[in-house]
Design an enzyme around this catalytic site. Structure first.
Site, PDB file in Angstrom:
ATOM      1  N   CYS A 335       0.790  -1.236   0.000  1.00 29.58           N
ATOM      2  CA  CYS A 335       0.000   0.000   0.000  1.00 29.58           C
ATOM      3  C   CYS A 335       0.824   1.288   0.000  1.00 29.58           C
ATOM      4  O   CYS A 335       0.527   2.177  -0.798  1.00 29.58           O
ATOM      5  CB  CYS A 335      -1.022   0.038   1.134  1.00 29.58           C
ATOM      6  SG  CYS A 335      -1.085  -1.393   2.159  1.00 29.58           S
ATOM      7  N   ARG A 364       7.206 -11.020   5.117  1.00 29.60           N
ATOM      8  CA  ARG A 364       6.679 -10.889   6.475  1.00 29.60           C
ATOM      9  C   ARG A 364       7.350 -11.907   7.371  1.00 29.60           C
ATOM     10  O   ARG A 364       7.449 -13.081   7.013  1.00 29.60           O
ATOM     11  CB  ARG A 364       5.159 -11.130   6.495  1.00 29.60           C
ATOM     12  CG  ARG A 364       4.412 -10.102   5.679  1.00 29.60           C
ATOM     13  CD  ARG A 364       2.920 -10.294   5.778  1.00 29.60           C
ATOM     14  NE  ARG A 364       2.263  -9.398   4.839  1.00 29.60           N
ATOM     15  CZ  ARG A 364       0.956  -9.399   4.602  1.00 29.60           C
ATOM     16  NH1 ARG A 364       0.176 -10.258   5.240  1.00 29.60           N
ATOM     17  NH2 ARG A 364       0.431  -8.561   3.746  1.00 29.60           N
ATOM     18  N   GLN A 382       1.754 -10.788  -3.857  1.00 30.85           N
ATOM     19  CA  GLN A 382       0.324 -10.485  -3.823  1.00 30.85           C
ATOM     20  C   GLN A 382      -0.097  -9.915  -5.164  1.00 30.85           C
ATOM     21  O   GLN A 382       0.600  -9.078  -5.723  1.00 30.85           O
ATOM     22  CB  GLN A 382       0.038  -9.447  -2.738  1.00 30.85           C
ATOM     23  CG  GLN A 382       0.305  -9.954  -1.335  1.00 30.85           C
ATOM     24  CD  GLN A 382      -0.080  -8.924  -0.294  1.00 30.85           C
ATOM     25  OE1 GLN A 382       0.454  -7.822  -0.293  1.00 30.85           O
ATOM     26  NE2 GLN A 382      -0.998  -9.272   0.575  1.00 30.85           N
ATOM     27  N   ASP A 384      -1.942  -7.586  -5.983  1.00 29.69           N
ATOM     28  CA  ASP A 384      -2.554  -6.479  -5.261  1.00 29.69           C
ATOM     29  C   ASP A 384      -3.148  -5.440  -6.211  1.00 29.69           C
ATOM     30  O   ASP A 384      -2.769  -5.364  -7.382  1.00 29.69           O
ATOM     31  CB  ASP A 384      -1.453  -5.800  -4.433  1.00 29.69           C
ATOM     32  CG  ASP A 384      -1.957  -5.361  -3.084  1.00 29.69           C
ATOM     33  OD1 ASP A 384      -3.179  -5.218  -2.924  1.00 29.69           O
ATOM     34  OD2 ASP A 384      -1.119  -5.140  -2.191  1.00 29.69           O
ATOM     35  N   HIS A 386      -4.865  -1.218  -5.631  1.00 28.80           N
ATOM     36  CA  HIS A 386      -5.449  -0.178  -4.783  1.00 28.80           C
ATOM     37  C   HIS A 386      -6.364   0.647  -5.651  1.00 28.80           C
ATOM     38  O   HIS A 386      -5.949   1.155  -6.693  1.00 28.80           O
ATOM     39  CB  HIS A 386      -4.334   0.655  -4.151  1.00 28.80           C
ATOM     40  CG  HIS A 386      -3.535  -0.146  -3.178  1.00 28.80           C
ATOM     41  ND1 HIS A 386      -2.447  -0.886  -3.563  1.00 28.80           N
ATOM     42  CD2 HIS A 386      -3.705  -0.365  -1.854  1.00 28.80           C
ATOM     43  CE1 HIS A 386      -1.965  -1.524  -2.509  1.00 28.80           C
ATOM     44  NE2 HIS A 386      -2.697  -1.230  -1.458  1.00 28.80           N
ATOM     45  N   LYS A 465     -12.797  -5.868   6.224  1.00 29.19           N
ATOM     46  CA  LYS A 465     -12.542  -6.538   4.956  1.00 29.19           C
ATOM     47  C   LYS A 465     -13.503  -7.684   4.712  1.00 29.19           C
ATOM     48  O   LYS A 465     -14.069  -8.250   5.641  1.00 29.19           O
ATOM     49  CB  LYS A 465     -11.103  -7.043   4.911  1.00 29.19           C
ATOM     50  CG  LYS A 465     -10.709  -7.902   6.108  1.00 29.19           C
ATOM     51  CD  LYS A 465      -9.240  -8.309   6.032  1.00 29.19           C
ATOM     52  CE  LYS A 465      -8.914  -9.368   7.065  1.00 29.19           C
ATOM     53  NZ  LYS A 465      -7.649 -10.036   6.868  1.00 29.19           N
ATOM     54  N   HIS A 511      -8.219  -1.798  -0.867  1.00 27.06           N
ATOM     55  CA  HIS A 511      -7.104  -2.719  -1.127  1.00 27.06           C
ATOM     56  C   HIS A 511      -7.756  -4.037  -1.495  1.00 27.06           C
ATOM     57  O   HIS A 511      -8.679  -4.459  -0.821  1.00 27.06           O
ATOM     58  CB  HIS A 511      -6.272  -2.993   0.115  1.00 27.06           C
ATOM     59  CG  HIS A 511      -5.813  -1.782   0.849  1.00 27.06           C
ATOM     60  ND1 HIS A 511      -4.488  -1.465   0.975  1.00 27.06           N
ATOM     61  CD2 HIS A 511      -6.497  -0.823   1.505  1.00 27.06           C
ATOM     62  CE1 HIS A 511      -4.381  -0.362   1.694  1.00 27.06           C
ATOM     63  NE2 HIS A 511      -5.574   0.051   2.031  1.00 27.06           N
TER      64      HIS A 511
END
Length: 615
Positions: A335, A364, A382, A384, A386, A465, A511
RNA sequence: GCCGACGUAGCUCAACGGCAGAGCAGCUGAUUUGUAAUCAGCAGGUUACCAGUUCAAAUCUGGUCGUCGGCUCCA
């Protein structure tokens, strides 16, 4: 004697003397012929077969084949487990012992830790209890009585549970032979109905699931009405283990894991082919849906992570490094990078929504004990995106993402489960904002007609979420897609757009990921297909098998023709028999085998054999 | 991180205080094969790592690392 009317599930009505037990009715109707009837539902409420009828009632019998029946059956099994443990270890303290999906467990605190070898002894004691055919007897008591009983038995955990029961709750005890437990029931008529038990595991579990509490020892087990059904179940588990992605990943040369980098997977060529196909499909669909794609750095400085809130909320999961005497962090999420990209220029309301995607590699630091093949790793990609939008655009955008998730999962034949995760304890932002965001997500879910379950307190620190869960070969559930609503990041990064009024406004961010993590998705895909990928994903799409050396030139011709049409093929030109080469191609789960012998070479054709299901 | 179990050849396993072994895979050779295993030979190991006990350790003890099943956490 007064009569009561009993309406059975099939619509029949019978008359019985008041005070008749359900078990007697059940026997009279021969409903428990294989001992499979475990309990009954009287006027919609689950009851023991031991209980008696005093009023006109509607009765449905529950048997082991129903979900409710199996749960009651397993719950009784867990009481037998606790009884066996108390017989062998009188000083063990009782935690809780519910039924679970495929069995049951019970938590205990032992004076000396149990080791795996002790399970056999406990299992033998359970079998003895089953043979004793002890009736389960229900008794309702006051809170004081219950507390006195369990205090007298030295059961602090039970006392804690009793003390916390709501005032209007009926407190009931279930007793079988020398064992008594706090329990709402219902239960089997007697322990003899449990045909076959098997203890399957020993694990640690924090009391009430909180790591600040003492760790108890949890014994897992399963049980079935007959030894045959138990054997069948164990066979099924052994079959499921054959599609474990860790085994297939090695057999099919897709990826490997090494001690040198625990939790950081190594992808081999075959695995990369599948990943690249997944990504091409993903890019195509995202272009179609109006997404842009970016790429942001893996390492960014500490100030950025402080600004985003990750430093406060996620630090213990992050990797750090120092560059030129400044702290940097390896990104655990994409993000902040996307926020910087958005902020790098002015935006008009006319340009919104902006859907900015990134296939972002994140790291992570997950606890070592949680790592699990490709399903739980420390570095993952990911898929991902946004989505930056005006407040009015939230609902259609969330709906659009839900549709996309559904489409992707249908392509792969996945069944999924939806959860709505709400405000966690360590949340950023006010309660009011959270409530608003949660209400929006809930509204879209309802409009989409999706059934979902609320997962209280499991939201991201910046917003609630919607999560989509898939199951692995053993039925364990893994979160993949997620759609997260975020009012926080735009504030933290002071994001704006110019509205129709010429003034600056605050955009909202969603997200979202579709695959979730490519690594996890690949793992589930391997198990979904048991390694036999559809041709578009298969690392090798066809094996070309010449019958003798004399067809090698022709096989090479076929191969180069297919290759120039972008098909992934290879020639098996070893001097082996056709049967041997076919067997090997089948074991490698190659979709097509193209056999070329004298006849085919003469005609300029191939003989096609399709991969067989299973092996 | 916590609880329990397990680490022997690339894979599946044997040896369980007394010379580390088999099958498959690999390599070499022979075989030229028509729809799920042709034959023969060769090679492959500081038994995860580090200490300790012992005349002797893959085997017993302690520690470290990793893996597996859970808990907590999460994509």
């Amino acid at each position: 004697m007064p009569q009561i009317k009993v309406k059975l599930e099939k619509g029949e009505e019978h008359s019985y003397p008041a005070g008749i037990s359900l078990l007697d009715i059940c026997r009279e109707l021969e409903a428990c012929r294989d001992g499979a009837v475990v309990a009954a539902e009287v006027n919609g409420k689950e009851r023991d077969l031991n209980s008696t009828l005093r009023h006109d009632s509607e009765v449905a019998f529950l048997d082991f084949s129903s979900e409710k029946g199996a749960r009651i059956y397993r719950h009784s099994s867990s009481h037998v487990l606790a009884q066996a443990v108390k017989r062998l270890y009188p000083r063990a303290r009782l935690g809780i012992g519910p039924a679970i999906d495929q069995g049951f467990y019970y938590d205990f605190e032992f004076t000396e830790p149990l080791s795996a070898g002790d399970l056999e002894k406990i299992e033998a004691e359970m079998e003895r209890i089953v043979a004793e055919r002890l009736p389960f007897k229900r008794r309702e008591v006051s809170r004081e009585e219950a507390l006195a009983l369990f205090r007298g038995k030295g059961e602090p955990y039970k006392c804690e549970l009793i003390a916390e029961l709501p005032d209007d709750e009926v407190i009931s005890l279930y007793e079988q032979g020398d064992f008594i437990d706090l329990c709402a029931g219902p239960h089997l008529p007697d322990t003899g109905r449990i045909g076959a038990v098997k203890l399957t595991g020993l694990a640690g579990a924090y009391w009430r699931g909180d790591e600040r509490n003492p760790m108890l020892q949890r014994i897992y087990g399963t049980s079935f009405p007959t030894p045959e059904l138990l054997a069948q179940h164990l066979e099924l588990l052994a079959e499921a283990a054959k599609r474990d992605h860790r085994k297939l990943g090695r057999d099919l040369d897709l990826f490997s894991l090494h001690e040198e980098a625990p939790g950081f997977p190594f992808f081999h060529h075959n695995g990369m082919v599948i990943i690249e196909e997944l990504l091409s499909f993903w890019r195509e669909e995202h272009r179609r849906a109006g997404y842009e794609e970016i790429r942001t750095p893996l390492i960014m400085n500490r100030r950025l992570w402080e600004q985003s809130g990750h430093w406060d909320h996620f630090r213990e999961n992050m990797y750090f490094t120092r560059i030129d005497e400044e702290d940097y962090a390896v990104k655990p999420m994409n993000c902040p990078g996307a926020m910087l990209v958005y902020r790098s220029r002015m935006h008009s309301y006319r340009d919104l929504p902006r859907r900015i995607a990134e296939l972002g590699l994140v790291h992570r630091h997950e606890l070592s004990g949680t790592l699990h093949g490709l399903l739980r790793v420390r570095s993952f990609t990911q898929d991902d995106a946004h989505l930056f939008m005006t407040p009015e655009q939230i609902e259609p955008e969330v709906a659009g993402v839900i549709d996309m998730v559904d489409y992707f999962y249908r392509v792969f034949g996945f069944k999924y489960r939806v959860e709505l995760s709400t405000r966690p304890d360590r949340a950023m932002g006010g309660v009011e904002m959270w409530n608003r965001a949660e209400a929006i997500l809930e509204r879209v879910l309802r409009e989409k007609g999706l059934s979902y379950r609320i997962n209280a307190g499991d939201g991201a620190f910046y917003g609630p979420k919607i999560d989509f869960h898939l199951e692995d070969c053993l039925g364990r559930s893994w979160q993949c897609s997620t759609i997260q609503l975020d009012f926080q990041m735009p504030e933290k990064f002071d994001l704006t757009y110019i509205g129709a009024d010429g003034q600056k406004h605050r955009p909202v961010v969603i997200h979202r990921v579709i695959y979730g993590a490519i690594e996890r998705f690949l793992a589930l895909l391997i198990e979904q297909y048991a390694g036999a990928f559809p041709a578009w994903l298969a690392p090798q799409q066809a094996a070309i098998i010449p019958v003798t050396d004399r067809q090698h030139a022709y096989a090479a011709e076929v191969s180069s023709a297919l290759r120039s049409a972008s098909h992934r093929v290879y020639v098996d030109d070893r001097s082996e028999k056709v049967g041997y080469k076919i067997r090997e191609a089948q074991l490698k789960k190659i979709p097509y085998m193209l056999i070329v012998g004298e006849r085919e070479a003469a005609d300029g054709k191939v003989a096609v054999r399709h991969r067989e299901a299973g092996d």
